[in-house]
Design a protein around this motif. Structure first.
Motif, PDB file in Angstrom:
ATOM      1  N   VAL A  37       0.986  -1.162  -0.061  1.00 43.32           N
ATOM      2  CA  VAL A  37      -0.024   0.078   0.106  1.00 43.32           C
ATOM      3  C   VAL A  37       0.992   1.138   0.154  1.00 43.32           C
ATOM      4  O   VAL A  37       0.671   2.357  -0.656  1.00 43.32           O
ATOM      5  CB  VAL A  37      -1.008  -0.092   1.234  1.00 43.32           C
ATOM      6  N   VAL A  38       1.934   1.164   0.762  1.00 45.17           N
ATOM      7  CA  VAL A  38       2.858   2.411   0.845  1.00 45.17           C
ATOM      8  C   VAL A  38       3.717   2.545  -0.505  1.00 45.17           C
ATOM      9  O   VAL A  38       3.809   3.703  -0.750  1.00 45.17           O
ATOM     10  CB  VAL A  38       3.659   2.314   2.309  1.00 45.17           C
ATOM     11  N   LEU A  39       4.242   1.357  -0.470  1.00 44.57           N
ATOM     12  CA  LEU A  39       5.191   1.542  -1.655  1.00 44.57           C
ATOM     13  C   LEU A  39       4.841   1.306  -3.005  1.00 44.57           C
ATOM     14  O   LEU A  39       5.384   1.697  -4.151  1.00 44.57           O
ATOM     15  CB  LEU A  39       6.412   0.406  -1.629  1.00 44.57           C
ATOM     16  N   GLY A  40       3.574   1.178  -3.220  1.00 45.71           N
ATOM     17  CA  GLY A  40       3.004   0.793  -4.566  1.00 45.71           C
ATOM     18  C   GLY A  40       3.775  -0.556  -5.307  1.00 45.71           C
ATOM     19  O   GLY A  40       4.221  -1.154  -4.775  1.00 45.71           O
ATOM     20  N   GLN A  41       2.890  -0.826  -6.320  1.00 49.64           N
ATOM     21  CA  GLN A  41       2.983  -2.309  -6.895  1.00 49.64           C
ATOM     22  C   GLN A  41       4.691  -2.522  -7.413  1.00 49.64           C
ATOM     23  O   GLN A  41       4.949  -3.650  -7.802  1.00 49.64           O
ATOM     24  CB  GLN A  41       2.214  -2.622  -7.871  1.00 49.64           C
ATOM     25  N   GLY A  78      -0.597   5.694  16.645  1.00 51.31           N
ATOM     26  CA  GLY A  78       0.056   5.218  15.147  1.00 51.31           C
ATOM     27  C   GLY A  78       0.238   6.304  14.229  1.00 51.31           C
ATOM     28  O   GLY A  78      -0.294   7.409  14.352  1.00 51.31           O
ATOM     29  N   ARG A  79       0.891   6.150  12.923  1.00 51.17           N
ATOM     30  CA  ARG A  79       0.860   7.034  11.960  1.00 51.17           C
ATOM     31  C   ARG A  79       0.123   6.593  10.732  1.00 51.17           C
ATOM     32  O   ARG A  79       0.005   5.428  10.480  1.00 51.17           O
ATOM     33  CB  ARG A  79       2.163   7.601  11.662  1.00 51.17           C
ATOM     34  N   SER A  80      -0.512   7.474  10.203  1.00 53.67           N
ATOM     35  CA  SER A  80      -1.724   7.132   8.936  1.00 53.67           C
ATOM     36  C   SER A  80      -0.433   6.780   7.943  1.00 53.67           C
ATOM     37  O   SER A  80       0.828   7.344   7.591  1.00 53.67           O
ATOM     38  CB  SER A  80      -2.142   8.237   8.659  1.00 53.67           C
ATOM     39  N   LEU A  81      -0.733   5.813   7.171  1.00 54.61           N
ATOM     40  CA  LEU A  81       0.084   5.327   5.987  1.00 54.61           C
ATOM     41  C   LEU A  81       0.003   6.333   4.826  1.00 54.61           C
ATOM     42  O   LEU A  81       1.094   6.498   4.083  1.00 54.61           O
ATOM     43  CB  LEU A  81      -0.317   4.041   5.300  1.00 54.61           C
ATOM     44  N   MET A  82      -1.123   7.132   4.726  1.00 51.46           N
ATOM     45  CA  MET A  82      -1.217   8.030   3.566  1.00 51.46           C
ATOM     46  C   MET A  82      -0.490   9.335   3.774  1.00 51.46           C
ATOM     47  O   MET A  82       0.332   9.855   2.947  1.00 51.46           O
ATOM     48  CB  MET A  82      -2.621   8.200   3.258  1.00 51.46           C
ATOM     49  N   THR A  83      -0.768   9.783   5.165  1.00 51.87           N
ATOM     50  CA  THR A  83      -0.162  11.124   5.146  1.00 51.87           C
ATOM     51  C   THR A  83       0.863  11.312   6.113  1.00 51.87           C
ATOM     52  O   THR A  83       1.682  12.314   6.423  1.00 51.87           O
ATOM     53  CB  THR A  83      -1.403  12.021   5.962  1.00 51.87           C
ATOM     54  N   ILE A 294     -10.330   3.581   4.505  1.00 53.40           N
ATOM     55  CA  ILE A 294     -10.679   2.415   4.181  1.00 53.40           C
ATOM     56  C   ILE A 294     -10.414   2.101   2.667  1.00 53.40           C
ATOM     57  O   ILE A 294      -9.675   1.190   2.167  1.00 53.40           O
ATOM     58  CB  ILE A 294     -12.219   1.737   4.231  1.00 53.40           C
ATOM     59  N   LEU A 295     -10.769   2.995   1.793  1.00 50.89           N
ATOM     60  CA  LEU A 295     -10.485   2.707   0.330  1.00 50.89           C
ATOM     61  C   LEU A 295      -8.919   2.924   0.021  1.00 50.89           C
ATOM     62  O   LEU A 295      -8.544   2.225  -0.838  1.00 50.89           O
ATOM     63  CB  LEU A 295     -11.040   4.212  -0.496  1.00 50.89           C
ATOM     64  N   ALA A 296      -7.979   3.543   0.984  1.00 45.80           N
ATOM     65  CA  ALA A 296      -6.549   3.433   0.790  1.00 45.80           C
ATOM     66  C   ALA A 296      -5.943   2.334   1.466  1.00 45.80           C
ATOM     67  O   ALA A 296      -4.758   2.457   1.706  1.00 45.80           O
ATOM     68  CB  ALA A 296      -6.221   4.909   0.947  1.00 45.80           C
ATOM     69  N   SER A 297      -6.735   1.588   2.366  1.00 46.64           N
ATOM     70  CA  SER A 297      -6.103   0.696   3.109  1.00 46.64           C
ATOM     71  C   SER A 297      -5.166   1.154   4.063  1.00 46.64           C
ATOM     72  O   SER A 297      -4.230   0.469   4.316  1.00 46.64           O
ATOM     73  CB  SER A 297      -5.321  -0.492   2.065  1.00 46.64           C
ATOM     74  N   ASP A 298      -5.532   2.439   4.619  1.00 45.83           N
ATOM     75  CA  ASP A 298      -4.829   2.920   5.597  1.00 45.83           C
ATOM     76  C   ASP A 298      -4.932   2.436   6.809  1.00 45.83           C
ATOM     77  O   ASP A 298      -5.803   2.937   7.826  1.00 45.83           O
ATOM     78  CB  ASP A 298      -5.041   4.533   5.570  1.00 45.83           C
ATOM     79  N   TYR A 299      -4.697   0.993   7.251  1.00 45.55           N
ATOM     80  CA  TYR A 299      -5.086   0.371   8.170  1.00 45.55           C
ATOM     81  C   TYR A 299      -4.977   1.204   9.784  1.00 45.55           C
ATOM     82  O   TYR A 299      -5.727   1.071  10.504  1.00 45.55           O
ATOM     83  CB  TYR A 299      -4.681  -0.951   8.266  1.00 45.55           C
ATOM     84  N   PRO A 300      -3.817   1.830  10.134  1.00 41.36           N
ATOM     85  CA  PRO A 300      -3.583   2.625  11.336  1.00 41.36           C
ATOM     86  C   PRO A 300      -4.650   3.450  11.640  1.00 41.36           C
ATOM     87  O   PRO A 300      -5.515   3.702  12.597  1.00 41.36           O
ATOM     88  CB  PRO A 300      -2.314   3.003  11.434  1.00 41.36           C
ATOM     89  N   LEU A 301      -5.164   4.134  10.444  1.00 42.59           N
ATOM     90  CA  LEU A 301      -6.098   5.368  10.534  1.00 42.59           C
ATOM     91  C   LEU A 301      -7.621   4.442  10.796  1.00 42.59           C
ATOM     92  O   LEU A 301      -8.317   5.177  11.647  1.00 42.59           O
ATOM     93  CB  LEU A 301      -6.170   5.936   9.369  1.00 42.59           C
ATOM     94  N   VAL A 302      -7.796   3.457  10.059  1.00 46.95           N
ATOM     95  CA  VAL A 302      -9.072   2.980  10.291  1.00 46.95           C
ATOM     96  C   VAL A 302      -9.128   2.451  11.651  1.00 46.95           C
ATOM     97  O   VAL A 302     -10.051   2.639  12.464  1.00 46.95           O
ATOM     98  CB  VAL A 302      -9.332   1.541   9.404  1.00 46.95           C
TER      99      VAL A 302
END
Lengths: 334, 326
Positions: A37-41, A78-83, A294-302
């Motif tokens: 999710v963080v690094l991309g495919q 924790g920290r958001s994976l997105m921001t 949820i859409l961004a699979s940002d699990y710490p934030l969810v």
């Protein structure tokens, strides 16, 4: 009373522990690899492995959960994976918007619901009673997103009376005191901001209130019908009191006791972020934020949002329980 | 000012249900003098409670409605008063206490406030004065440490205490008429005696007239000057208590008196009136009591007897009584 309060506070611990465990497990078992999710495919296997190691995802699950709990106890969500911003900060930045919307909705629902319920009960089987109960049926069965969209089409796009989305016109934000724009505008005497904030608030709050209003109206009607047949209501009439006093002083207070439970539960639900309403009206609260997460699979934030809203829910319910003692002197807490 | 405080004349209160019309009170007449106690006696369903609620004009409507007759109180027909004027009489000139002290007080307000409410409503006193008067009334009803009790809630009191509170509330505005609807039925026997004594004591003090609704003939003997016996929505006999107990005229009254078990007589089987109260929706064509009456003749089944005065102040509705209905 104090003892009861402390006991109830202690009882929150197992509840929140359970919620944390459940959310933790579900997210760890069901979400895609956070490294991807963080690094991309296009990330290499080494890069992904390094990130997993640094996030501690290679440790056994119970170690991860222990660490997660320990951090929670220190206020670290924790920290958001997105921001990459701290989760708690993300939530708290959005929370006032949700509170403002929830409070506005619950005020509308209580005032309208209780009034309609009382009149329906007093004038049982009248036209008003039938119409309002049909209205209540619609209120509980109408999907909120549909109602919201219809309101936007009618009041915004057709009549041009109200703005489509957002909390306030750009640049109109009042000075920050509570974070609730309506309250802050009043506190600072900024009437232009107040007008703008109310215009933005009225549609989402009404849409959000529709379900709660219906539930509260039906509940009030049924408890009022029960109460106005009680002996003490006859006593009140025999005293020569006006019918208004009999209904609003003697009957309503007794009828309100079960209604307060419903109001409390509804408020708890609304405080947890009205996901659909916030999404339809692009309301920047925690509900719409959680959808993004949820859409961004940002699990710490969810994870953080769920635990935060669960906490709010149980605290609101605790406050409601304490309210009973004030409404009904027969209830003594110990 | 005449001696007659209340005159109920041919009162009819009917209930309009889906299944039909129930004539719960069907032509009731009686009067009450100032300061006097009239007992209204009868079985459940005889219409005595509906009569009292009709006087207060508190018949639940729908389904109930007063369809005829008049209720003169101090020479004024209560049935012709607008609701606003009637409210000024309720709890002020006429007040009422009920059978169930446990449920007759509002559970969420302090008893002192509930008594004070009547005073504020009718006498225009402020909250503080009303509360002082409420405490004074509680003291008169014999509640210990009334200044403390006034700030308690109903659930903190026993049934007897609550009935004292109801009496304090009812008498707080010094009404001319108190309607007591089976005030002791729900209480222990020892408490019953205390409450009856209290009512008599306060009646003497304030000169209140009392209508005592009861099915308990012991209460009648203890409390009342005169009695009206009701059966199926009608008064069947009216007499002074002495006359009623010594020489009951109506077979129903005799049946009621005979049903009281006596300690000094040993009997195999207690006396009871055969049969049950008929359905008010399908009353017999003749006297309503005829199907249960051991003395009934054929004319009793054919036509209804009227309530007629057989001697001064003595009324009965029975074909079999000399000069009655005749």
């Amino acid at each position: 009373m104090l003892r009861y309060f402390l006991k109830r506070l202690l009882m929150l611990i197992p509840v929140l522990l359970g919620v944390s465990l459940f959310v933790f497990l579900v997210l760890h078992l069901l979400t895609p690899d956070p490294a991807l999710v963080v690094l991309g495919q296009h990330a290499t296997a080494e890069q992904a492995e390094a990130l997993r190691e640094s996030l501690g995802l290679n440790d056994p699950l119970y170690v991860q959960f222990g660490r997660f709990l320990w951090d929670l106890l220190h206020g670290d969500f924790g920290r958001s994976l997105m921001t990459h911003a701290p989760v708690l900060e993300e939530i708290l930045a959005r929370f006032p918007a949700t509170v403002e919307l929830a409070l506005a909705a619950i005020i509308i629902a209580t005032v309208v619901g209780v009034t309609v319920g009382v009149i329906s009960a007093v004038k049982q089987y009248s036209i008003f009673d039938y119409l309002s109960m049909i209205g209540a049926l619609l209120g509980v069965s109408m999907p909120i997103f549909w109602l919201g969209l219809m309101m936007i089409i009618v009041f915004s796009l057709t009549l041009h009376l109200l703005p489509v989305n957002g909390r306030i016109d750009i640049g109109m934000e009042p000075a920050h005191i509570t974070g609730l724009y309506v309250v802050d505008s009043i506190l600072t005497g900024n009437w232009e901001s107040l007008k703008s904030a109310l215009k933005h608030l009225v549609m989402p709050a009404t849409a959000l209130a529709s379900y709660s209003t219906a539930i509260i109206a039906r509940m009030t009607r049924s408890t009022m019908l029960e109460v106005i047949r009680q002996d003490y209501i006859r006593t009140a009439r025999a005293k020569g009191l006006k019918e208004k006093v009999v209904i609003y002083k003697h009957a309503l207070r007794n009828a309100l006791i079960p209604v307060v439970t419903v109001i409390g539960l509804q408020l708890g639900v609304l405080m947890g972020g009205a996901v659909l309403t916030e999404t339809v009206f692009s309301w920047p609260g925690i509900g719409s934020r959680m959808v993004d997460a949820i859409l961004a699979s940002d699990y710490p934030l969810v994870q953080g949002t769920v635990i935060f809203t669960a906490t709010v829910f149980v605290v609101v319910n605790l406050i409601v329980d304490l309210l009973y003692a004030w409404l009904d002197p027969r209830i003594k807490y110990s | 000012m005449s001696d007659v405080l209340l005159k109920v004349d041919n009162l009819k209160t009917h209930f309009f249900l889906d299944e039909g019309v129930v004539p719960a009170v069907d032509g009731v007449s009686f009067h009450l003098n100032r300061g006097e106690t009239l007992a209204v006696v009868g079985e459940s369903g005889s219409g005595k409670s509906i009569t009292s609620l009709s006087i207060m004009r508190l018949i639940p409507s729908p389904p109930g409605r007063i369809v005829g007759g008049s209720i003169y109180f101090n020479g004024q027909d209560l049935l012709k008063l607008p609701e606003k004027e009637m409210r000024r009489i309720r709890g002020n000139k006429i007040s009422m206490i009920f059978q169930e002290p446990m449920t007759s007080l509002n559970p969420v307000y302090r008893v002192g406030d509930q008594i004070a409410e009547a005073l504020i409503n009718h006498q225009g006193v402020n909250k503080k004065e009303a509360m002082e008067k409420a405490v004074e009334m509680l003291r008169l009803t014999g509640i210990p440490s009334p200044e403390k009790r006034a700030y308690e809630f109903p659930h903190q009191m026993s049934g007897g205490m609550r009935q004292r509170v109801m009496i304090a509330m009812a008498l707080s505005c010094r009404p001319e008429l108190l309607i007591a609807d089976e005030p002791t039925t729900a209480l222990d026997v020892t408490i019953q005696a205390q409450i009856l004594e209290l009512m008599q004591e306060l009646q003497e003090k304030f000169g209140t007239a009392i209508i005592m609704i009861t099915h308990d003939l012991a209460v009648v003997a203890e409390m009342a000057d005169r009695a009206a016996v009701m059966y199926c929505g009608k008064v069947v006999e009216e007499a002074t208590v002495e006359e009623l107990f010594e020489k009951p005229l109506h077979p129903y009254t005799r049946g009621l008196l005979a049903s009281i078990p006596r300690v000094e007589e040993e009997v195999d089987k207690l006396y009871m009136i055969e049969g049950t109260v008929p359905n008010l929706m399908h009353l017999p064509a003749g006297c309503a009591f005829a199907p249960r009456c051991p003395e009934a003749e054929s004319r009793c089944h054919r036509a209804r007897p009227e309530l007629v005065e057989v001697s001064p102040g003595r009324k009965v509705s029975c074909w079999l009584v000399e000069g009655g209905a005749g």
